[in-house]
Write an enzyme that holds these catalytic residues in place. Structure first.
Site, PDB file in Angstrom:
ATOM      1  CG  HIS A 252      15.302  -2.045   2.628  1.00 61.50           C
ATOM      2  ND1 HIS A 252      16.130  -2.009   3.712  1.00 61.50           N
ATOM      3  CD2 HIS A 252      16.115  -2.121   1.557  1.00 61.50           C
ATOM      4  CE1 HIS A 252      17.389  -2.041   3.325  1.00 61.50           C
ATOM      5  NE2 HIS A 252      17.411  -2.116   2.011  1.00 61.50           N
TER       6      HIS A 252
ATOM      7  CG  ASP B 128      15.084  -2.127   6.886  1.00 61.97           C
ATOM      8  OD1 ASP B 128      14.309  -2.932   6.320  1.00 61.97           O
ATOM      9  OD2 ASP B 128      15.903  -1.431   6.274  1.00 61.97           O
TER      10      ASP B 128
ATOM     11  CB  SER C 185      19.954  -4.418   1.684  1.00 66.25           C
ATOM     12  OG  SER C 185      20.152  -3.055   1.770  1.00 66.25           O
TER      13      SER C 185
END
Length: 401
Positions: free
Chosen positions: A113, A151, A230
């Site tokens: 993402h 992910d 992230s």
């Protein structure tokens, strides 16, 4: 329960800049928007092997010294604009996340993402991706592949003239609750930031980018995880990566002490597939199930006390074609309703299934098209059913396996 906010989701307009998503612009990212300071005077690649901790217990200083130089900032550009135009109110969008070096070939791991937007059938890759190192070098990166189910994304840069410091990958199979950990990344675009904490819990479910499919076995930590972390590594006391920081559970969009990381064993599988073909394919059974607990077993007089109780079977799925049965009706017990009469799955290819998470993990170990033996308890009988697994669709109902 509040929705878990993905940390580096791409922000497409300033109006939504406060969401727990990517960090935008600012700092060295916006002040050096040209070709950067990439070294071009040498073609030798120096790989520095990292030793992790100092052998005398957890040392945040040693971890940062040995592993921090291998952590990078990942800048993703979408649409027609860039970071500067976005900050100026122009069109386009940009996101900033983290990543880390895998090897001397220039491979970089991050979250999917961080370099994509949307989900399911609408997943779109960034048009440009850049990787910025701790020494200020900024180079363009190619997206080798992105796996929305785990992910995880694999990036590739040209390693010429760069000093690469790969981070060693550990194992997440036996990570104990309470173990000290460190997270390194670029929260709020503040590069090379270190936070420390402990493993708060294991075997959590976190949301993937494919609708309601879950990533099982996730690691929960109280190390500060904020927007921009992230894709960065969660590191244990030995200096090994045990997970990729992925999201926070938050009401405000800030780091409130509950962060989650994709377990490194899942990451390894994903990276292997992306490296080989650019895609990662996952097997699919096609059931929705719930875990058992003592009061539930007593209330419905179930024949076993551990397993995944099948509530529904999706029409046309491998489970449906093989004859696995879901429940019927809606009977309320305690805080939810249950369909009665469904099969209880207790093994997949001989591996015990304690709950719905185990079922998802077990199925994920196989490839689409493989045939597995599924043990089910139906009434007073135990049956072994052969199931030819399908390929996981882009979206699916909750608790699908």
């Amino acid at each position: 329960m509040s929705r878990r906010a993905l940390l580096a989701l791409v922000v497409l307009a300033l109006a939504v800049g406060g969401i727990a998503g990517c960090s935008l612009g600012g700092g060295s990212d916006s002040s050096n928007s040209g070709s950067g300071s990439t070294k071009t005077t040498t073609t030798r690649v120096e790989v520095v092997e990292n030793g992790g901790g100092n052998g005398k217990g957890f040392s945040a200083q040693s971890i940062f010294k040995n592993e921090g130089q291998g952590v990078v900032t990942v800048i993703s550009l979408f649409g027609s604009g860039g970071i500067d135009s976005l900050l100026g109110g122009g069109g386009g969008g940009a996101g900033v996340g983290s990543g880390f070096v895998l090897n001397d070939q220039g491979e970089i791991a991050t979250n999917a993402h961080v370099v994509t937007q949307g989900g399911g059938k609408d997943l779109q890759r960034a048009r440009e991706v850049y990787v910025e190192f701790a020494d200020g070098n900024r180079v363009s990166a190619k997206i080798v592949g992105a796996d929305p189910n785990a992910d995880v994304a694999l990036l590739k840069i040209d390693p010429k003239g760069l000093t690469l410091r790969p981070l060693p990958l550990g194992s997440s199979a036996n990570v104990p609750v309470g173990a000290p950990v460190a997270a390194i990344g670029s929260p709020f675009n503040e590069h090379q930031s270190l936070s420390v904490g402990v493993v708060s819990a294991i075997d959590r479910d976190i949301q993937s980018l494919n609708g309601q499919f879950a990533i099982p076995g996730a690691i929960q930590t109280d190390a500060a995880i904020n927007p921009g972390n992230s894709g960065g590594p969660l590191i244990d006391g030995a200096g090994k990566v045990i997970g990729i920081n992925q999201q926070i559970k938050t009401n405000s969009g800030g780091g409130e002490g509950v962060g989650f990381a994709v377990p490194v064993d899942v990451v390894k599988r994903s990276l292997g597939a992306l490296r080989e073909t650019g895609d990662a394919h996952y097997a699919y059974l096609g059931v929705g199930s719930v875990p058992l607990f003592p009061q539930l077993v007593d209330r419905f007089d179930l024949p076993v006390d551990r397993g995944a109780w099948v509530q529904d079977v999706q029409p046309g799925t491998p489970a449906d074609r093989a004859g696995i049965r879901g429940g019927k009706g809606q009977t309320r017990f305690q805080i939810q309703t249950y369909a009665q009469g469904g099969d209880i799955i207790t093994k997949v290819e001989g591996k015990p299934i304690a709950d719905a998470n185990d079922l998802s993990s077990a199925v994920a170990q196989f490839q689409p098209g493989q045939t597995v033996t599924v043990e089910v308890h139906r009434g007073g009988e135990t049956k072994e059913i052969k199931v030819k697994l399908g390929e996981r669709p882009l979206t699916a109902p909750s608790n699908g396996g």
